[in-house]
Scaffold this active site. Structure first.
Site, mmCIF file in Angstrom:
data_model
loop_
_atom_site.group_PDB
_atom_site.id
_atom_site.type_symbol
_atom_site.label_atom_id
_atom_site.label_comp_id
_atom_site.label_asym_id
_atom_site.label_seq_id
_atom_site.Cartn_x
_atom_site.Cartn_y
_atom_site.Cartn_z
ATOM 1 N N ASN A 108 0.946 -1.334 0.073
ATOM 2 C CA ASN A 108 -0.029 0.238 0.021
ATOM 3 C C ASN A 108 0.797 1.229 0.044
ATOM 4 O OD1 ASN A 108 -0.422 -1.417 2.728
ATOM 5 N ND2 ASN A 108 -1.452 0.594 3.332
ATOM 6 N N GLU A 109 0.687 2.243 0.715
ATOM 7 C CA GLU A 109 1.161 3.559 0.334
ATOM 8 C C GLU A 109 2.741 3.764 0.424
ATOM 9 O OE1 GLU A 109 -0.753 3.155 3.077
ATOM 10 O OE2 GLU A 109 -0.052 4.466 4.879
#
Ligand code: NAG
Ligand code: NAG
Ligand code: NAG
Ligand code: NAG
Length: 506
Positions: free
Chosen positions: A32-33
């Site tokens: 994810n980020e």
């Protein structure tokens, strides 16, 4: 024989698996980020939330990749590991040029990374430090961790330190102190902390909805703060910019990224009045957890953002990887009169791996014509500049075959740019996977509308005007859907410039 052919087919399908050509995805498994984005010497470092053992959220480490051009990425070993029951959640990094932490060697000052330590056993989230003495390649956890304990967070967090995370840290020259900004999960607020050594932290202020009276309601669950000074183009001034990813309330629904300008004295961020028409950095569904590269030399001077393109958890139909980094984009601030506008643009490095497939100049397109039907491609950089007549709707279809297509559209009567992915391919994986996302876009002073579209296998990123609006969306078309169509209805358009470039990293 039959078995080996089947194996070959299976291997090929897995190898392709919607893997983009010029966007970063993990070699395997979940991302994810982005975390800790930093440039060191000629190397762009990308760290990211990574589960190396499964294709779902969990067991989070800082994955690592490096690049000299933001295009070709080399996968590196895990940088900050999940260890001793403590996962390495999101955070940021910074160069401790003055060795204020005392963690440098006699020869060199250290690079520091702050991250959230998450204990699944009891749900606590505390803040931790790691340092690198080899210019970002390997990282050592600080023995005095945590640098902010859940108990120290508790008075400033209604969950008592269960939802306190995502430290953004930078050195504030004027006050000669380190500043940390922490998000507080579902609480629509961030807190500011300061430190003289990056290790011992003191709470100094809160920033929440009470301090942002013009912020529309419903923008809740703030996460992943980023904060930096940004020059105002055409002036010798700079302003502070605070970026946040709320979990709800973005224009396309769900999470998104908004940006505020304001002043900062080292302890308190005083936001400028919120202009709701300039709040959002993206109008698509797939741009979250945006963060910028630190330590970019002044000779370059760019503030470059990247985010995670995935709002659907483990649902997207990829088997070998999950989660794609948005294409790196510059963020700048333009001023016209009293009005300030963020503008974003794909980094110019992209042009070094692009070659024109088709160019159209000074040609009028009328209803019934289709000017790009001979062009194909799944990794493209398309520029359009045109003057629409009254009531013209201009449509650019990409990843098209038969009725399957993703349509980028400009509607003159409503001055609206949109991306329609209702027929884009597989949209069955999530209730929010289809849809039409739109943004307001005015023609420039001479009546010309400019649109730039990056297409890469499983995504479109659409930049309007000089980049004052962007729409980023994932798409999952059939592999054979590689056609284009450029058409108008309702009126004609003068195409001053259309360039379709093929992007290839080979
Ligand atoms: C950084 O501080 C440590 C601890 O005081 C010291 O051992 C080291 O030599 C310093 N390095 C630099 C480059 O100042
Ligand atoms: C969570 O677990 C750690 C390790 O066992 C312990 O030190 C800490 O006190 C616990 N915190 C809470 C709030 O239970
Ligand atoms: C941490 O910082 C605070 C505030 O500056 C100071 O009072 C305290 O002595 C420091 N603690 C340590 C262990 O350095
Ligand atoms: C298109 O028009 C512009 C502006 O009139 C002119 O500068 C340019 O040379 C023209 N290009 C072509 C290929 O005719």
């Amino acid at each position: 024989m039959i078995i080996s052919i089947l194996l070959l087919l299976a291997t090929q399908t897995l190898a392709e698996d919607y893997r983009p050509q010029f966007h970063f995805v993990p070699e395997q498994n979940w991302m994810n980020e982005p975390n800790g984005l930093i440039k060191i010497d000629s190397m762009w470092h990308l760290f990211y939330q990574h589960n190396p053992t499964a294709n779902v959220w969990g067991n989070l480490n800082w994955g690592h990749a490096t690049s000299t051009d933001l295009l070709h990425w080399t996968h590196q070993p895990i940088a900050i590991t999940s260890e001793d029951g403590i996962q390495a959640f999101t955070g940021t990094s910074y160069y401790d040029s003055e060795n204020t932490s005392g963690l440098g060697t006699s020869q060199s000052a250290p690079f520091l990374a702050w991250y959230t330590g998450y204990r699944p056993s009891n749900g606590t989230q505390d803040q931790r430090l790691a340092y690198s003495l080899d210019r970002g390649m390997t990282w050592t956890k600080f023995p005095g961790n945590p640098v902010i304990s859940a108990a120290q967070e508790a008075p400033h967090d209604i969950t008592g330190g269960l939802e306190t995370r995502d430290p953004k840290v930078f050195f504030h020259e004027e006050s000669e102190k380190w500043v940390m900004i922490l998000a507080h999960g579902g609480q629509d607020k961030v807190t500011f902390w300061t430190s003289t050594d990056g290790k011992n932290w003191t709470w100094v202020s809160n920033l929440g909805t009470a301090q942002l009276p013009g912020l529309p309601s419903g923008i809740t669950g703030w996460e992943v703060p980023d904060m930096f000074q940004l020059p105002i183009d055409g002036t010798d001034e700079t302003t502070w910019v605070l970026i946040l990813t709320p979990a709800q309330g973005s224009p396309a629904g769900g999470n998104g990224v908004f940006a505020l300008t304001g002043s900062f004295d080292g302890e308190i961020f005083q936001a400028d009045p919120v202009d709701t028409s300039k709040l959002w950095l993206d109008y698509g569904r797939d741009f979250d957890g945006a963060m910028s590269w630190e330590n970019v030399p002044a000779s370059d001077g760019r503030r470059i953002l990247a985010a995670i393109s995935n709002s659907y958890g483990a649902s997207p139909p990829t088997n070998t990887w999950k989660g794609m980094l948005s294409f790196p984009r510059t963020l700048a601030l333009q001023q016209t009169g009293a009005e300030r506008t963020f503008v974003q643009w794909p980094v110019s490095e992209l042009l070094s791996v692009s070659s024109p497939l088709k160019t159209i100049q000074n040609q009028t397109i009328t209803p019934g014509q289709d000017l790009l039907s001979s062009v194909v491609g799944a990794a493209l950089d398309i520029e359009l500049a045109f003057t629409p007549q009254a009531n013209t709707v201009l449509s650019l279809a990409v990843r098209k075959a038969g009725s399957q297509q993703t349509v980028i559209q400009y509607t003159q009567s409503t001055t609206t740019l949109s991306v329609d992915r209702t027929a884009s391919g597989d949209i069955s994986y999530d209730a929010a996977a289809g849809g039409v996302h739109s943004a307001p876009l005015q023609p420039d002073a001479s009546g010309v509308v400019r649109i730039r579209v990056l297409v890469d296998t499983c995504s479109v990123e659409v930049f309007g005007g000089k980049g004052e609006v962007v729409i980023s969306d994932l798409i999952f078309p059939d592999e054979t859907a590689d056609g284009l169509a450029l058409q108008v209805s309702g009126g004609s358009a003068m195409l001053s410039n259309v360039v379709v470039r093929q992007v290839s990293l080979e």
